[in-house]
Write a protein that holds these residues in place. Structure first.
Motif, short mmCIF file in Angstrom:
data_model
loop_
_atom_site.label_atom_id
_atom_site.label_comp_id
_atom_site.label_asym_id
_atom_site.label_seq_id
_atom_site.Cartn_x
_atom_site.Cartn_y
_atom_site.Cartn_z
N HIS A 76 1.75 -79.99 -23.83
CA HIS A 76 1.96 -79.26 -22.58
C HIS A 76 1.94 -80.20 -21.38
CE1 HIS A 76 -2.43 -79.37 -23.15
NE2 HIS A 76 -2.65 -79.01 -21.91
N TYR A 77 2.54 -79.71 -20.32
CA TYR A 77 2.49 -80.43 -19.05
C TYR A 77 2.23 -79.40 -17.96
CZ TYR A 77 7.30 -78.72 -18.96
OH TYR A 77 8.39 -77.90 -19.01
N GLY A 78 1.84 -79.87 -16.80
CA GLY A 78 1.56 -78.89 -15.75
C GLY A 78 1.20 -79.53 -14.43
N VAL A 79 0.96 -78.65 -13.48
CA VAL A 79 0.63 -79.07 -12.13
C VAL A 79 -0.58 -78.27 -11.66
CG1 VAL A 79 2.32 -77.41 -11.19
CG2 VAL A 79 1.60 -79.34 -9.80
N ARG A 80 -1.46 -78.94 -10.91
CA ARG A 80 -2.63 -78.24 -10.37
C ARG A 80 -2.72 -78.54 -8.88
NH1 ARG A 80 -7.79 -78.40 -8.43
NH2 ARG A 80 -9.51 -77.40 -9.55
N THR A 81 -2.92 -77.50 -8.10
CA THR A 81 -3.20 -77.68 -6.67
C THR A 81 -4.68 -77.35 -6.46
OG1 THR A 81 -2.71 -75.40 -6.11
CG2 THR A 81 -0.85 -76.94 -6.09
N ASP A 82 -5.12 -77.27 -5.20
CA ASP A 82 -6.53 -76.95 -5.02
C ASP A 82 -6.83 -75.52 -5.46
OD1 ASP A 82 -5.18 -75.72 -2.99
OD2 ASP A 82 -6.57 -76.32 -1.39
N ARG A 83 -5.82 -74.68 -5.58
CA ARG A 83 -6.11 -73.29 -5.95
C ARG A 83 -5.45 -72.81 -7.24
NH1 ARG A 83 -6.15 -67.77 -2.41
NH2 ARG A 83 -6.38 -66.42 -4.23
N LYS B 26 -2.92 -73.35 -10.93
CA LYS B 26 -2.52 -74.25 -12.01
C LYS B 26 -1.39 -73.59 -12.81
CE LYS B 26 -5.85 -76.29 -14.25
NZ LYS B 26 -7.02 -76.37 -15.17
N LEU B 27 -0.33 -74.38 -13.00
CA LEU B 27 0.81 -73.91 -13.81
C LEU B 27 0.96 -74.85 -15.00
CD1 LEU B 27 3.47 -72.12 -14.04
CD2 LEU B 27 4.61 -73.99 -12.81
N MET B 28 1.09 -74.28 -16.21
CA MET B 28 1.23 -75.12 -17.40
C MET B 28 2.36 -74.61 -18.26
SD MET B 28 -2.59 -75.48 -18.89
CE MET B 28 -3.61 -74.19 -18.26
N ASP C 93 6.51 -76.49 -30.59
CA ASP C 93 6.79 -75.36 -31.47
C ASP C 93 6.45 -74.02 -30.84
OD1 ASP C 93 4.07 -75.70 -31.54
OD2 ASP C 93 3.90 -75.77 -33.72
N ILE C 94 6.13 -74.02 -29.55
CA ILE C 94 6.04 -72.77 -28.79
C ILE C 94 6.70 -73.00 -27.43
CG2 ILE C 94 3.95 -71.85 -29.87
CD1 ILE C 94 2.37 -72.76 -27.41
N ASP C 95 6.84 -71.93 -26.69
CA ASP C 95 7.43 -72.03 -25.36
C ASP C 95 6.67 -71.00 -24.51
OD1 ASP C 95 8.98 -72.08 -23.10
OD2 ASP C 95 10.78 -71.24 -24.02
N ALA C 96 5.56 -71.45 -23.94
CA ALA C 96 4.68 -70.49 -23.26
C ALA C 96 4.20 -71.06 -21.93
CB ALA C 96 3.47 -70.21 -24.15
N TRP C 97 4.33 -70.22 -20.92
CA TRP C 97 3.88 -70.62 -19.58
C TRP C 97 2.55 -69.95 -19.24
CZ3 TRP C 97 6.22 -74.15 -16.38
CH2 TRP C 97 7.50 -74.58 -16.74
N GLU C 98 1.72 -70.66 -18.51
CA GLU C 98 0.46 -70.08 -18.06
C GLU C 98 0.26 -70.41 -16.58
OE1 GLU C 98 -2.89 -71.01 -20.62
OE2 GLU C 98 -1.74 -70.48 -22.41
N VAL D 290 3.61 -67.15 -5.76
CA VAL D 290 2.82 -68.33 -6.16
C VAL D 290 3.53 -69.04 -7.32
CG1 VAL D 290 0.64 -69.04 -7.24
CG2 VAL D 290 0.63 -67.32 -5.42
N GLN D 291 4.00 -68.23 -8.27
CA GLN D 291 4.69 -68.80 -9.44
C GLN D 291 5.89 -69.64 -9.02
OE1 GLN D 291 4.85 -66.09 -12.82
NE2 GLN D 291 6.94 -66.75 -13.22
N LYS D 292 6.64 -69.10 -8.09
CA LYS D 292 7.83 -69.82 -7.61
C LYS D 292 7.41 -71.12 -6.91
CE LYS D 292 12.00 -68.89 -5.12
NZ LYS D 292 12.47 -68.36 -3.89
N MET D 293 6.39 -70.99 -6.10
CA MET D 293 5.90 -72.17 -5.37
C MET D 293 5.41 -73.23 -6.36
SD MET D 293 2.66 -73.47 -4.38
CE MET D 293 1.44 -72.16 -4.41
N MET D 294 4.70 -72.80 -7.40
CA MET D 294 4.16 -73.77 -8.37
C MET D 294 5.27 -74.41 -9.21
SD MET D 294 0.98 -74.22 -7.82
CE MET D 294 0.20 -74.91 -9.28
N HIS D 295 6.29 -73.64 -9.53
CA HIS D 295 7.44 -74.23 -10.25
C HIS D 295 8.09 -75.31 -9.38
CE1 HIS D 295 8.10 -72.43 -14.13
NE2 HIS D 295 7.76 -71.23 -13.67
#
Ligand code: SGN
Ligand code: CA
Length: 535
Positions: free
Chosen positions: A466-473, A475-477, A482-487, A510-515
């Motif tokens: 997995h990969y992702g981004v975290r801000t102070d508030r 987190k998007l991952m 073998d899976i395709d899952a967003w959190e 928020v989701q759009k901003m985090m993407h």
């Protein structure tokens, strides 16, 4: 007359150079393995006291938001010495890589700038270390008891003693015999507190009267989080947390998945020490069998599991027992670590070195102490994305107390280089922490998000890529392979990351901003994983 005039500027230049050299601080970089902020009292936790680490935090700085770029030993170490994310330094996982030691690294740059460079302890990058005037490293994960060290001449020597003490002794010995005219960087890389948490014999009985309180999400059922459902790092599972190897329940003849490894480690003790070891642990084993006579076969065979929510009373009781054993062993090992940090600090103080030495204490990543029901790390959830970071600062760096800015282990290389007066190469991806350590205002100028990428799957513990981004508030991952899952998590509302709000209309913005933030960071760091996944 002319001669005198010519001499004065020369002298001025020479004294300037000397003053510059004097300003270059020594760096003592202490990195442990799998030590997590939940087990440090300076991070506000009450499980155990770590007075020496607390000393660093009280007299220096404590980073509240300190993260790794990839929560695994080798990759984390590679990020640290290169100042680059895994896809750039090439060492993405422990199992299939060899670190390319011909590449640019911070120790090499410091060495070229006149620093003496030394490394003692865990290295874990497969290839031989480069850029060090001196090294003595553990083989792979190393051993707690009478550990063996690979020397620079290619020979292996077995030391006598407990690993954390031995590494500290070697570090002090090296400082004793170094060239005192030059600045130095010393990497003290402990094995502690890595699995299987074998304590120093003098601490066998420590923490035995303490009952540790389970985190409130210990019985997490991982709803809405597919990767979490499919991991293999659950304390309850006898397959994941081995009764013999991890919990040290062993009677002669017992067999389990990791019993052989356990015996090999314990048998490194000298015969008289082994007796002491078994005398104590036999009582632990008997305690288990007295309480759970029916569970022995299933536990040894690794069959005892019981998914959260479906656990029988008995399985839940075994799980609680294992949790206490896990916490006690980890705390014992950590106590030795704290003692030895104290020894190093005392050495530096006694030799009047603290004014001109940066002391860093960190770990290669954080760890789960029962949060979500887990041990181990790997995931981008908070406990293992975080890594402890406290520093004692040399003269000239006036910041004290807590630092809230988000920092990452790719920042260490540029920081040390800048402090040493070495130009930071433009291809390093981390940011120098020097402005933070000087106490400069960084409002609006510091990063507002960090990037993470974990690759080791399929592998032990089955944490998906997995990969992702975290801000102070937030987190998007994205979990892939073998899976395709967003959190998506709102860390303010849900600090324990129990509620995946990805796809929740309330979080659409928020989701759009985090993407967008994720895309931006992937572009900035040149990670083309999303392109690769489209193919
Ligand atoms: C070993 C451990 C794992 C651990 C990895 C990576 N298994 O393989 O539990 O996750 O190291 O740890 S063990 O049976 O050998 O103890 S890391 O910190 O080195 O990345
Ligand atoms: Ca580790």
């Amino acid at each position: 007359m002319t001669t005198r005039l010519a001499i004065i500027p020369l002298l001025t230049l020479a004294s300037q150079a000397m003053a510059q050299a004097e300003l270059r601080p020594n760096i003592v970089y202490i990195m442990t393995d799998d030590h997590t902020a939940q087990m440090m009292s300076c991070y506000g936790n009450s499980y155990m006291q770590t007075p020496n680490l607390d000393r660093i935090a009280q007299e220096g700085v404590l980073f509240r938001n300190s993260f790794v770029a990839n929560s695994l030993s080798g990759p984390s170490r590679a990020c640290m010495i290169t100042g680059k994310h895994s896809h750039k330094n090439g060492f993405t996982n422990n199992e299939h890589g060899v670190f390319d030691g011909s590449q640019q690294t911070m120790p090499k740059l410091l060495q070229a700038a006149g620093y003496q460079t030394a490394l003692i302890g865990k290295w874990h990058l497969v290839s031989q270390p480069t850029g060090f005037d001196h090294y003595e490293i553990l083989h792979g994960q190393g051993e707690y008891y009478n550990p063996s060290f690979l020397q620079m001449d290619g020979t292996t020597r077995q030391a006598s003693g407990y690993c954390t003490d031995v590494i500290t002794d070697k570090a002090i010995d090296w400082m004793e015999q170094r060239d005192k005219e030059k600045p130095f960087i010393l990497f003290v890389h402990h094995k502690a507190c890595h699995r299987d948490w074998l304590p120093d014999l003098k601490y066998l009985r420590e923490f035995e009267d303490q009952t540790f309180q389970k985190p409130s999400n210990f019985d997490d059922t991982w709803q809405g989080r597919i990767a979490a459902q499919q991991q293999e790092m659950t304390i309850a599972s006898a397959h994941d947390m081995d009764l013999v190897y991890d919990n040290k329940v062993y009677l002669p003849g017992d067999k389990s998945r990791l019993a052989g490894t356990y015996l090999a480690y314990v048998n490194r003790l000298k015969p008289e020490d082994r007796e002491r070891y078994w005398a104590f642990h036999d009582s632990i084993s008997c305690d288990f069998y007295r309480r759970f006579p029916e569970m022995r076969e299933r536990a040894l065979a690794g069959e005892l599991n019981g998914k959260p929510g479906e656990r029988t009373m008995e399985v839940a009781a075994v799980t609680d027992w294992k949790y206490q054993r896990y916490m006690r062993d980890y705390a014992k090992v950590t106590k030795s670590l704290d003692d030895n940090v104290g020894r190093l600090l005392d050495y530096l103080r006694q030799h009047d070195m603290l004014d001109n030495t940066l002391v860093v204490y960190t770990s290669d990543q954080g760890f789960y102490m029962g949060e979500h029901g887990w041990f181990d790390k790997r995931f981008m959830y908070e406990e293992s994305l975080n890594t402890p970071l406290v520093m004692l600062l040399p003269d000239g760096y006036k910041r004290r107390g807590e630092i809230g800015e988000m920092v990452q282990n790719i920042d260490y290389a540029p920081t040390f280089l800048e402090m040493a007066g070495v130009k930071v190469p433009s291809d390093m991806q981390g940011e120098s922490l020097v402005p933070l350590l000087r106490g400069e205002k960084t409002i609006g100028r510091w990063r507002d998000a960090i990037y993470y990428h974990f690759y080791e799957y399929p592998a032990e513990h089955s944490a998906k890529r997995h990969y992702g981004v975290r801000t102070d508030r937030y987190k998007l991952m994205h979990f892939y392979n073998d899976i395709d899952a967003w959190e998506l998590y709102d860390l303010k509302e849900d600090p324990q990351e129990m509620h995946n709000v990805y796809g929740d209309p309330a979080y659409a913005k928020v989701q759009k901003m985090m993407h967008a933030k994720l895309k931006k960071l992937q572009k900035q760091y040149d990670d083309d994983i999303e392109e690769q996944l489209k193919k």
